[in-house]
Write an enzyme that holds these catalytic residues in place. Structure first.
Site, PDB file in Angstrom:
ATOM      1  N   LYS A  24       0.965  -1.395  -0.104  1.00  0.00           N
ATOM      2  CA  LYS A  24      -0.128   0.007  -0.065  1.00  0.00           C
ATOM      3  C   LYS A  24       0.786   1.290  -0.025  1.00  0.00           C
ATOM      4  O   LYS A  24       0.709   2.054  -0.778  1.00  0.00           O
ATOM      5  CB  LYS A  24      -0.592  -0.067   1.287  1.00  0.00           C
ATOM      6  CG  LYS A  24      -1.727   1.128   1.187  1.00  0.00           C
ATOM      7  CD  LYS A  24      -2.982   0.842   2.142  1.00  0.00           C
ATOM      8  CE  LYS A  24      -2.762   0.816   3.599  1.00  0.00           C
ATOM      9  NZ  LYS A  24      -2.531   1.938   4.386  1.00  0.00           N
ATOM     10  N   ARG A  29       2.860   5.826  -3.375  1.00  0.00           N
ATOM     11  CA  ARG A  29       3.915   6.651  -3.942  1.00  0.00           C
ATOM     12  C   ARG A  29       4.114   6.648  -5.454  1.00  0.00           C
ATOM     13  O   ARG A  29       4.518   7.587  -5.993  1.00  0.00           O
ATOM     14  CB  ARG A  29       5.350   6.414  -3.011  1.00  0.00           C
ATOM     15  CG  ARG A  29       5.367   6.692  -1.642  1.00  0.00           C
ATOM     16  CD  ARG A  29       6.327   6.096  -0.798  1.00  0.00           C
ATOM     17  NE  ARG A  29       6.236   6.704   0.564  1.00  0.00           N
ATOM     18  CZ  ARG A  29       5.201   6.295   1.618  1.00  0.00           C
ATOM     19  NH1 ARG A  29       4.354   5.648   1.473  1.00  0.00           N
ATOM     20  NH2 ARG A  29       5.623   6.818   2.811  1.00  0.00           N
ATOM     21  N   GLY A  96      -4.652   7.924   5.442  1.00  0.00           N
ATOM     22  CA  GLY A  96      -3.574   8.976   6.075  1.00  0.00           C
ATOM     23  C   GLY A  96      -2.603   9.298   4.934  1.00  0.00           C
ATOM     24  O   GLY A  96      -2.174  10.337   4.986  1.00  0.00           O
ATOM     25  N   GLN A 171       4.695   9.288   6.837  1.00  0.00           N
ATOM     26  CA  GLN A 171       3.978  10.191   6.354  1.00  0.00           C
ATOM     27  C   GLN A 171       4.431  11.623   6.639  1.00  0.00           C
ATOM     28  O   GLN A 171       4.424  12.513   5.724  1.00  0.00           O
ATOM     29  CB  GLN A 171       2.332  10.141   6.803  1.00  0.00           C
ATOM     30  CG  GLN A 171       1.930   8.610   6.566  1.00  0.00           C
ATOM     31  CD  GLN A 171       0.803   8.560   7.062  1.00  0.00           C
ATOM     32  OE1 GLN A 171       0.035   9.186   7.649  1.00  0.00           O
ATOM     33  NE2 GLN A 171       0.211   7.060   6.886  1.00  0.00           N
ATOM     34  N   ASP A 315       2.240  -1.129  11.688  1.00  0.00           N
ATOM     35  CA  ASP A 315       0.964  -1.575  11.218  1.00  0.00           C
ATOM     36  C   ASP A 315       0.742  -2.955  11.564  1.00  0.00           C
ATOM     37  O   ASP A 315      -0.591  -3.557  11.298  1.00  0.00           O
ATOM     38  CB  ASP A 315       0.939  -1.250   9.636  1.00  0.00           C
ATOM     39  CG  ASP A 315       1.006   0.177   9.226  1.00  0.00           C
ATOM     40  OD1 ASP A 315       0.542   0.969  10.288  1.00  0.00           O
ATOM     41  OD2 ASP A 315       1.103   0.553   8.157  1.00  0.00           O
ATOM     42  N   ARG A 346      -6.020   1.979  17.833  1.00  0.00           N
ATOM     43  CA  ARG A 346      -5.692   0.573  17.790  1.00  0.00           C
ATOM     44  C   ARG A 346      -5.585  -0.253  19.046  1.00  0.00           C
ATOM     45  O   ARG A 346      -5.792  -1.519  19.187  1.00  0.00           O
ATOM     46  CB  ARG A 346      -4.765   0.097  16.796  1.00  0.00           C
ATOM     47  CG  ARG A 346      -5.076   0.263  15.614  1.00  0.00           C
ATOM     48  CD  ARG A 346      -4.021   0.001  14.339  1.00  0.00           C
ATOM     49  NE  ARG A 346      -4.758   0.080  12.948  1.00  0.00           N
ATOM     50  CZ  ARG A 346      -4.153   0.366  11.852  1.00  0.00           C
ATOM     51  NH1 ARG A 346      -2.985   0.370  11.992  1.00  0.00           N
ATOM     52  NH2 ARG A 346      -4.761   0.533  10.702  1.00  0.00           N
ATOM     53  N   ARG A 387      -7.238  -3.135   9.677  1.00  0.00           N
ATOM     54  CA  ARG A 387      -6.269  -4.071  10.273  1.00  0.00           C
ATOM     55  C   ARG A 387      -6.806  -4.716  11.474  1.00  0.00           C
ATOM     56  O   ARG A 387      -6.552  -5.930  11.855  1.00  0.00           O
ATOM     57  CB  ARG A 387      -5.069  -3.363  10.537  1.00  0.00           C
ATOM     58  CG  ARG A 387      -4.248  -2.731   9.003  1.00  0.00           C
ATOM     59  CD  ARG A 387      -2.884  -2.442   9.332  1.00  0.00           C
ATOM     60  NE  ARG A 387      -2.248  -1.724   8.186  1.00  0.00           N
ATOM     61  CZ  ARG A 387      -1.992  -2.068   7.146  1.00  0.00           C
ATOM     62  NH1 ARG A 387      -2.206  -3.267   6.740  1.00  0.00           N
ATOM     63  NH2 ARG A 387      -1.503  -1.109   6.319  1.00  0.00           N
TER      64      ARG A 387
HETATM   65  C1  S3P Z   1       2.682   5.144   6.082  1.00  0.00           C
HETATM   66  C2  S3P Z   1       3.139   5.404   7.105  1.00  0.00           C
HETATM   67  C3  S3P Z   1       2.577   4.747   8.445  1.00  0.00           C
HETATM   68  C4  S3P Z   1       1.792   3.634   8.351  1.00  0.00           C
HETATM   69  C5  S3P Z   1       0.744   3.895   7.343  1.00  0.00           C
HETATM   70  C6  S3P Z   1       1.382   3.955   6.140  1.00  0.00           C
HETATM   71  C7  S3P Z   1       3.196   5.630   4.776  1.00  0.00           C
HETATM   72  O1  S3P Z   1       2.103   6.054   9.216  1.00  0.00           O
HETATM   73  O2  S3P Z   1       0.957   3.423   9.752  1.00  0.00           O
HETATM   74  O3  S3P Z   1      -0.146   2.690   7.173  1.00  0.00           O
HETATM   75  O4  S3P Z   1       2.895   4.773   3.741  1.00  0.00           O
HETATM   76  O5  S3P Z   1       3.839   6.381   4.858  1.00  0.00           O
HETATM   77  P1  S3P Z   1       2.859   7.195  10.202  1.00  0.00           P
HETATM   78  O6  S3P Z   1       3.673   7.664   8.955  1.00  0.00           O
HETATM   79  O7  S3P Z   1       1.736   8.028  10.608  1.00  0.00           O
HETATM   80  O8  S3P Z   1       3.562   6.327  11.171  1.00  0.00           O
END
Ligand code: S3P
Length: 433
Positions: A24, A29, A96, A171, A315, A346, A387
């Protein structure tokens, strides 16, 4: 529409070989970078799910084009033409990653945009990206408490930043690097512990130099590039756990990403005494991958999860809790407070659901202590969280009477083929009447 999923205890071992869905994080990206690049990029193995569809739709509203061709997705990026102002609100759904990465891109554009999502996403903290973006000169208005919708007033004159992120978050890191791509000067991000590094790995593939830090110099253009997306280690963890806990099982999961910023769940499986073999380690599309062979492991032991591993398995904590429920003794998870601001809280959602299934546990602000033991039927709620839903489903395969999961439609945000893949291995998950 809400889906109630009924999982019956597995009557036979799980058996078979399959490739779990595309990663994912890497899929988001690939969609964003190919959409920004000049020229055509071919993406193989892309995850098609609720979350990645939100990113694709948003990129299309901004001018990028994608078409299916021979089992791959071909992107025509906007290149020098630049992104176009979107009509209406950009809907990020449950994702997110879509919201935080695109906010970085959009903060630097010569037009305004609004990013919104579902009830879960619009309750998650966005202050963590608004702060560095504002330090770069961006203007982002949010609802109370720094929640989406985000109203971004585009500013093509952002300044580079040296940002020490208080949280280990890919993120946040990616948001700053993407804004930095359009900013003046160099942008650098540091974080307490290294989070997943897919952005840093993939940008050079699209012709963008990424320096130490990581850091990025503004004004670099992306060139089209082909991408192979590995199978998602986070999605694979559900199948892996099912194989470890259902008696007699043997399952091979092919082409699974084993990037060291993502593989800690599998390291914990080994610590617990799980029968996991990694076959044919190789590199695909700039990412380490391997085939995982998992066999039923009746002698799993509870462990203290090393806190420094948490970012590389953030995750996977919900499914690790399901696995720990089948182990002898106590499993302790700490320094995982980030779990409270994911698609759901979670820690709370898993503690509530697992306790209802008869598992003995204690909740802490930053983790859980869980003692393995028998589990029994309960009706549990996904709480908008894919999840958590899948973790309950896997434990249901070995719980007396199975489990029923309310809100199981959220599974589609990351793994629409979850039920079909488990059915292919011999398990039954049915929509309840
Ligand atoms: C992700 C970063 C993680 C992860 C999310 C995907 C990403 O979150 O939990 O499922 O693709 O950059 P955080 O950056 O908030 O830790």
């Amino acid at each position: 529409m809400s889906l109630r999923l009924h999982v019956t205890p597995a009557a036979t071992p799980l058996n078979g070989t399959l490739r779990p869905p595309g990663d994912k994080s890497i899929s988001h990206r690939a969609l964003i970078f190919s959409g920004l690049a000049a020229g055509e990029s071919r993406i193989e193995g892309l995850l098609v799910s609720g979350d990645t569809t939100a990113t694709r739709n948003a990129m299309e509203q901004l001018g990028a084009r994608y078409r299916e061709e021979g089992g791959a997705l071909v992107a025509t990026g906007i290149g020098e033409a630049g992104l176009q102002a979107p009509e209406g609100v950009l809907d990020m759904g449950n994702s997110g990653t879509a919201m935080r990465l695109l906010a970085g891109v959009l903060a630097a554009q010569p037009f305004d945009s609004v990013l919104s999502g579902d009830a879960s996403l619009n309750s998650r903290p966005m202050g963590r990206i608004i702060k560095p973006l504002e330090l770069m000169g961006a203007k982002v208005a949010a609802d109370e408490g720094g929640r989406a919708p985000l109203r971004i007033q585009g500013n093509p004159k952002l300044r580079g930043i040296d940002y020490a992120s208080p949280v280990s978050s890919a993120q946040v890191k990616s948001c700053v690097l993407l804004a930095g791509l359009f900013a003046e000067g160099v942008s650098r991000v540091s974080e307490p512990r290294l989070s997943r590094d897919h952005t840093e790995r993939m940008l050079p593939h699209f012709g963008v130099a990424v320096g130490e830090g990581p850091s990025i110099e503004g004004g670099q253009a992306l060139r089209a590039a082909d991408v192979i997306v590995p199978a998602d280690p986070s999605s694979a963890a559900f199948l892996a756990t099912a194989a470890l806990v259902v008696p007699g099982s043997e399952v091979v999961l092919r082409g699974v990403g084993l990037n060291p910023t993502r593989d800690a769940f599998y390291r914990v499986v080994e610590l617990m005494g799980g029968d996991l073999e990694i076959l044919d380690r190789r590199t695909e599309g700039g990412e380490p991958v391997g085939d995982l062979r998992l066999r039923y492991s009746p002698d799993l032991r509870g462990v203290d999860v090393p806190p420094e591993w948490i970012p590389a398995m953030i995750d996977e904590v919900p499914i690790l809790l399901a696995l720990a429920a089948r182990a002898r003794g106590v499993t302790r998870i700490r320094e995982a407070e980030e779990l409270r601001v994911k698609e759901s809280d979670r820690i709370a959602v898993m503690a509530r659901g697992l306790a209802a299934m008869g598992i003995d546990l204690t909740e802490y602000p930053d983790g859980i202590d869980l003692t393995g033991g028998p589990s029994r039927f309960a009706r549990v709620a996904s709480s908008h969280d894919h999840r958590c839903a899948m973790s309950f489903a896997v434990l249901g395969l070995v719980s007396e009477g199975g489990v029923e999961i309310e809100g199981a439609e959220y599974i589609d945000t990351s793994y629409p083929g979850f039920r079909a893949d488990l059915a292919g291995l011999g398990a039954r998950l049915e929509a309840a009447a």
